[in-house]
Design an enzyme around this catalytic site. Structure first.
Site, PDB file in Angstrom:
ATOM      1  N   HIS A   1       0.831  -1.213   0.000  1.00 39.46           N
ATOM      2  CA  HIS A   1       0.000   0.000   0.000  1.00 39.46           C
ATOM      3  C   HIS A   1       0.862   1.258   0.000  1.00 39.46           C
ATOM      4  O   HIS A   1       0.552   2.232  -0.698  1.00 39.46           O
ATOM      5  CB  HIS A   1      -0.945   0.007   1.198  1.00 39.46           C
ATOM      6  CG  HIS A   1      -1.883  -1.153   1.220  1.00 39.46           C
ATOM      7  ND1 HIS A   1      -2.656  -1.466   2.315  1.00 39.46           N
ATOM      8  CD2 HIS A   1      -2.190  -2.077   0.277  1.00 39.46           C
ATOM      9  CE1 HIS A   1      -3.392  -2.536   2.050  1.00 39.46           C
ATOM     10  NE2 HIS A   1      -3.113  -2.927   0.821  1.00 39.46           N
TER      11      HIS A   1
ATOM     12  N   HIS B   1      -9.228  -1.918  -5.211  1.00 41.02           N
ATOM     13  CA  HIS B   1      -8.115  -2.264  -4.338  1.00 41.02           C
ATOM     14  C   HIS B   1      -7.157  -3.235  -5.013  1.00 41.02           C
ATOM     15  O   HIS B   1      -5.943  -3.176  -4.767  1.00 41.02           O
ATOM     16  CB  HIS B   1      -8.594  -2.853  -3.009  1.00 41.02           C
ATOM     17  CG  HIS B   1      -7.458  -3.048  -2.052  1.00 41.02           C
ATOM     18  ND1 HIS B   1      -6.910  -2.014  -1.334  1.00 41.02           N
ATOM     19  CD2 HIS B   1      -6.718  -4.157  -1.749  1.00 41.02           C
ATOM     20  CE1 HIS B   1      -5.893  -2.464  -0.618  1.00 41.02           C
ATOM     21  NE2 HIS B   1      -5.758  -3.763  -0.859  1.00 41.02           N
TER      22      HIS B   1
ATOM     23  N   ASP C   1      -3.144  -2.732  -5.239  1.00 47.70           N
ATOM     24  CA  ASP C   1      -2.107  -3.719  -4.935  1.00 47.70           C
ATOM     25  C   ASP C   1      -1.164  -3.912  -6.117  1.00 47.70           C
ATOM     26  O   ASP C   1       0.056  -4.043  -5.945  1.00 47.70           O
ATOM     27  CB  ASP C   1      -2.744  -5.062  -4.574  1.00 47.70           C
ATOM     28  CG  ASP C   1      -3.222  -5.129  -3.138  1.00 47.70           C
ATOM     29  OD1 ASP C   1      -2.856  -4.251  -2.334  1.00 47.70           O
ATOM     30  OD2 ASP C   1      -3.983  -6.070  -2.814  1.00 47.70           O
TER      31      ASP C   1
ATOM     32  N   HIS D   1      -1.030 -11.124  -5.313  1.00 45.33           N
ATOM     33  CA  HIS D   1       0.389 -10.802  -5.199  1.00 45.33           C
ATOM     34  C   HIS D   1       1.290 -11.852  -5.852  1.00 45.33           C
ATOM     35  O   HIS D   1       2.244 -11.511  -6.556  1.00 45.33           O
ATOM     36  CB  HIS D   1       0.778 -10.627  -3.725  1.00 45.33           C
ATOM     37  CG  HIS D   1       0.141  -9.445  -3.085  1.00 45.33           C
ATOM     38  ND1 HIS D   1       0.393  -8.151  -3.495  1.00 45.33           N
ATOM     39  CD2 HIS D   1      -0.743  -9.338  -2.070  1.00 45.33           C
ATOM     40  CE1 HIS D   1      -0.303  -7.309  -2.755  1.00 45.33           C
ATOM     41  NE2 HIS D   1      -1.013  -8.001  -1.896  1.00 45.33           N
TER      42      HIS D   1
END
Length: 297
Positions: free
Chosen positions: A81, A238, A242, A265
């Site tokens: 973040h 969001h 990321d 991720h």
């Protein structure tokens, strides 16, 4: 006006503090200006010798639920973040002092990091940016999840999520990555999770600092946060946040169109590794005032 061909740092140090999402440890953070060419470096000031961990893909040691960096025994958890705020706002060089193992989660988005950046001010440096420009398509997948980069003249991101959930279902979002669009459209989107998974996540030793103050939590039917959502499609926004943070691990800005379907991720990192391992599919370009127009502040 911001000269986007120049590398940038902060004008002065600025500090913030808060709980780590996964460690549950209260951490103080100081963002310090750094010279051109130094990149983003985390410094664990609580450890002997104050070891440094550069924000580079080669230093990723864990992709479960967050991006964790490590080098020579020093780790920094949940960097994405803050890195998203730095990448989105055009900060190339910075030293991040931490007196604990994790970047504070704050409200679960990048918005409060941007407030810190604006408080410190942005300083252009007398050095040109060198960017990675994708010249051939690059694609990786894991099962039905995939992510690719196509040649483009700017950095664009198109992201899709798909869940069998009445609130999330299929959501899509696209943007051209600029400071103004990131701040306005992406920075306030918070991390999220499912109530039925909280117990299993905590058994993994994660989410010790998680709460409705720093994450969206949904059950089978509704958002449990009393204040509700900030955007109807906050979940996919969001995921874009990321991804912007993980892109920072390249150490250079990326020029290309990223298209992601059900990414996370681990898949983001896989794409970046494949990119760096395929030098015939991209080139390094040095920006100049002629090739890079100014962006409104």
């Amino acid at each position: 006006m911001t000269a986007m061909w120049q590398q940038q740092t902060l004008r002065e140090p600025v500090w913030g503090a808060g709980l780590g999402l996964h460690s549950g440890v209260y951490v103080t953070m100081i963002l310090r200006p750094a010279p051109a060419g130094s990149g983003i470096v985390f410094r664990r000031v609580d450890l002997p010798g104050q070891p440094e961990v550069p924000a580079k893909l080669e230093n990723v040691v864990d992709s479960r639920m967050a991006t964790t960096l490590g080098l020579n025994g020093a780790k920094v958890m949940t960097v994405e973040h803050l890195l998203a705020a730095l990448n989105g706002m055009g900060i190339d060089n910075l030293t991040v002092d931490l007196d604990g193992p994790e970047v504070p989660i704050l409200d679960g988005s990048a918005a409060q990091f941007i407030l810190l950046i604006r408080r410190a001010g942005i300083k252009p440096l007398e050095a040109a940016r060198r960017v990675i420009k994708v010249t051939k398509a690059i694609r990786v997948s894991q099962g039905d999840r995939l992510i690719e980069i196509l040649p483009d003249e700017r950095c664009q991101i198109s992201c899709t999520i798909a869940y069998s959930h009445p609130l999330l279902k299929n959501q899509q979002y696209s943007l051209a990555l600029e400071a103004s669009s990131f701040d306005r459209e992406i920075s306030r989107a918070r991390t999220y999770g499912f109530f039925e998974e909280v117990g299993a996540i905590k058994q993994m030793g994660l989410a010790k600092g998680g709460s409705l103050d720093n994450a969206i939590v949904v059950d089978h039917q509704q958002v449990l946060n009393p204040s509700g959502l900030r955007f109807q499609d906050e979940f996919v926004r969001h995921k874009v946040l990321d991804l912007v943070g993980d892109l920072c691990l390249l150490g250079r800005r990326l020029i290309g169109h990223i298209k992601a379907y059900k990414t996370g991720h681990s898949l983001n990192h896989l794409l970046l590794r494949h990119l760096l391992d395929s030098p015939d599919q991209w080139e390094i370009q040095t920006l100049s005032p002629q090739t890079c127009p100014d962006e409104p502040a």
